[in-house]
Motif scaffolding. Structure first.
Motif, PDB file in Angstrom:
ATOM      1  N   ASN A  13       0.763  -1.015   0.098  1.00  0.00           N
ATOM      2  CA  ASN A  13      -0.024   0.034   0.034  1.00  0.00           C
ATOM      3  C   ASN A  13       0.917   1.259  -0.103  1.00  0.00           C
ATOM      4  O   ASN A  13       0.718   2.038  -0.786  1.00  0.00           O
ATOM      5  N   SER A  16       2.451   1.602  -3.279  1.00  0.00           N
ATOM      6  CA  SER A  16       1.394   1.998  -4.459  1.00  0.00           C
ATOM      7  C   SER A  16       1.006   3.239  -4.292  1.00  0.00           C
ATOM      8  O   SER A  16       0.471   4.240  -5.329  1.00  0.00           O
ATOM      9  N   SER A  17       1.107   3.946  -2.967  1.00  0.00           N
ATOM     10  CA  SER A  17       0.423   5.125  -2.882  1.00  0.00           C
ATOM     11  C   SER A  17       1.306   6.340  -3.620  1.00  0.00           C
ATOM     12  O   SER A  17       0.956   7.463  -3.801  1.00  0.00           O
ATOM     13  N   ALA A  20      -0.718   6.218  -7.186  1.00  0.00           N
ATOM     14  CA  ALA A  20      -2.029   6.470  -7.055  1.00  0.00           C
ATOM     15  C   ALA A  20      -2.758   7.631  -6.236  1.00  0.00           C
ATOM     16  O   ALA A  20      -1.814   8.412  -5.737  1.00  0.00           O
ATOM     17  N   ARG A  56      -4.317   2.758  -9.810  1.00  0.00           N
ATOM     18  CA  ARG A  56      -5.601   2.981  -8.815  1.00  0.00           C
ATOM     19  C   ARG A  56      -6.319   1.840  -8.572  1.00  0.00           C
ATOM     20  O   ARG A  56      -6.683   1.769  -7.146  1.00  0.00           O
ATOM     21  N   TYR A  58      -5.164  -1.222  -8.299  1.00  0.00           N
ATOM     22  CA  TYR A  58      -4.057  -2.156  -7.467  1.00  0.00           C
ATOM     23  C   TYR A  58      -4.282  -1.466  -6.038  1.00  0.00           C
ATOM     24  O   TYR A  58      -4.253  -2.129  -4.914  1.00  0.00           O
ATOM     25  N   ALA A  59      -4.051  -0.167  -5.917  1.00  0.00           N
ATOM     26  CA  ALA A  59      -4.266   0.489  -4.680  1.00  0.00           C
ATOM     27  C   ALA A  59      -5.496  -0.008  -3.778  1.00  0.00           C
ATOM     28  O   ALA A  59      -5.508  -0.135  -2.633  1.00  0.00           O
ATOM     29  N   ASP A  63      -5.795  -2.069  -0.249  1.00  0.00           N
ATOM     30  CA  ASP A  63      -6.564  -1.581   0.914  1.00  0.00           C
ATOM     31  C   ASP A  63      -7.478  -2.773   1.369  1.00  0.00           C
ATOM     32  O   ASP A  63      -7.517  -2.836   2.596  1.00  0.00           O
TER      33      ASP A  63
END
Length: 122
Positions: A13, A16-17, A20, A56, A58-59, A63
């Motif tokens: 996460n 990926s942030s 995204a 997006r 994937y994020a 989550d």
């Protein structure tokens, strides 16, 4: 001992942030974004279009995995004198994790009785 899956999911996460939300993958090199012509995974196809949507999604998936892992976990408690049982416990943990369930591994040889009891009573 903390869960294996939530740690991994939180790491994914965090990674990926970067790509995204407000800082999407962009080709133009706009300040705050990451310039990328394609996403090239170690497996699967090279993605040249819809990169922002993919990242997006994937994020969002990460989550969901974090929430799922925080809700439920499986304890794999083992003792391994020569490493064979440890290898089997790790294989079991990988299989459970692939099924989308968090795993908490505990080597009894390196843990206190209180740690074992705390894991069992969760």
């Amino acid at each position: 001992a903390p869960s294996v899956a939530p740690k991994l999911s939180k790491m994914l996460n965090r990674i990926s942030s970067n790509y995204a939300g407000g800082a999407l993958v962009v080709e133009s090199g706009i300040s705050g974004g990451v310039s990328a012509a394609a996403i090239c995974p170690l497996h699967g196809p090279v993605v040249r279009s819809a990169k922002n949507e993919l990242v997006r999604e994937y994020a969002s998936w990460v989550d969901a995995q974090v929430k799922k892992a925080d809700e439920f976990s499986v304890a794999v408690i083992y003792a391994s004198a020569y490493g064979n049982t440890s290898a089997m416990a790790q294989a079991i943990a990988r299989g459970v994790t692939k099924a989308g369930v968090a795993v908490e591994m505990l080597n009894c040889e390196l843990s206190t009785s209180e740690a074992v009891e705390a894991l069992i009573t969760r």
